[in-house]
Design a protein around this motif. Structure first.
Motif, PDB file in Angstrom:
ATOM      1  N   LYS A 204      62.771 177.469  19.408  1.00  0.00           N
ATOM      2  CA  LYS A 204      63.938 178.247  19.146  1.00  0.00           C
ATOM      3  C   LYS A 204      63.909 178.052  17.531  1.00  0.00           C
ATOM      4  O   LYS A 204      63.698 176.836  16.954  1.00  0.00           O
TER       5      LYS A 204
ATOM      6  N   LYS B 230      57.003 172.826  15.303  1.00  0.00           N
ATOM      7  CA  LYS B 230      57.680 171.842  16.475  1.00  0.00           C
ATOM      8  C   LYS B 230      59.029 171.888  16.449  1.00  0.00           C
ATOM      9  O   LYS B 230      59.600 172.025  17.495  1.00  0.00           O
TER      10      LYS B 230
ATOM     11  N   TRP C  43      49.669 178.623  26.627  1.00  0.00           N
ATOM     12  CA  TRP C  43      50.647 178.933  25.374  1.00  0.00           C
ATOM     13  C   TRP C  43      51.429 177.913  25.538  1.00  0.00           C
ATOM     14  O   TRP C  43      51.638 177.202  26.463  1.00  0.00           O
ATOM     15  N   SER C  44      51.831 177.397  24.179  1.00  0.00           N
ATOM     16  CA  SER C  44      52.928 176.321  24.317  1.00  0.00           C
ATOM     17  C   SER C  44      54.161 176.886  24.643  1.00  0.00           C
ATOM     18  O   SER C  44      54.417 178.015  24.833  1.00  0.00           O
ATOM     19  N   LYS C  45      55.149 175.803  24.692  1.00  0.00           N
ATOM     20  CA  LYS C  45      56.382 176.214  25.209  1.00  0.00           C
ATOM     21  C   LYS C  45      57.052 176.877  24.172  1.00  0.00           C
ATOM     22  O   LYS C  45      56.977 176.633  22.749  1.00  0.00           O
ATOM     23  N   PRO C  46      58.146 177.988  24.078  1.00  0.00           N
ATOM     24  CA  PRO C  46      58.832 178.646  23.217  1.00  0.00           C
ATOM     25  C   PRO C  46      59.492 177.604  22.413  1.00  0.00           C
ATOM     26  O   PRO C  46      60.092 176.591  22.929  1.00  0.00           O
TER      27      PRO C  46
END
Length: 132
Positions: free
Chosen positions: A16, A66, A11-14
């Motif tokens: 915001k 992104k 998983w990629s980082k969350p």
């Protein structure tokens, strides 16, 4: 976002989506237009100290998720459904239902949501025009 690496899911980082720190976004929806712009809409109670009223907000990403734009308030008036006329509906659905709709016509986004600004739940609609 997830992808497979052999037998593992990575998983990629969350990222915001909203620019406010003082609220909890509720019931979000997501859609992607034909240019790859990601749109996200949600109910938000940041404008009401009692947290009983909400507005519809929208944010977008034009870089593949992104980063996201500032939040845009879609509603002109807050929806405050916790009144006697809506007692039965609010006892089960605090915001008029279990979801709202967000879709794209290829370029622009369209959002539909339950709104009680006039005292009873009514469907509302907004077109979000993408200028690029």
């Amino acid at each position: 976002m997830a992808y497979k690496d052999g037998d593992s899911t990575i998983w990629s980082k969350p990222i915001k989506v909203t620019d406010s720190l003082s609220h909890t976004p509720l019931m979000s929806s997501i859609a992607v237009n034909s240019n790859g712009v990601i749109g996200v809409s949600w109910f938000d109670n940041r404008n009401d100290a009692t947290k009983k009223c909400y507005d519809m907000y929208f944010s977008f990403s034009d870089d593949g998720g992104k980063s996201f734009s500032n939040d845009y308030r879609i509603t002109e008036m807050s929806s405050c459904p916790d009144i006697e006329k809506n007692a039965e509906a609010v006892s089960r659905w605090k915001r008029g239902g279990d979801y709202h709709g967000l879709k794209t016509d290829g370029q622009n986004f369209h959002v539909v949501w339950p709104d009680a600004r006039d005292g009873v739940f009514t469907p509302y609609y907004a077109k979000i025009t993408m200028a690029f």
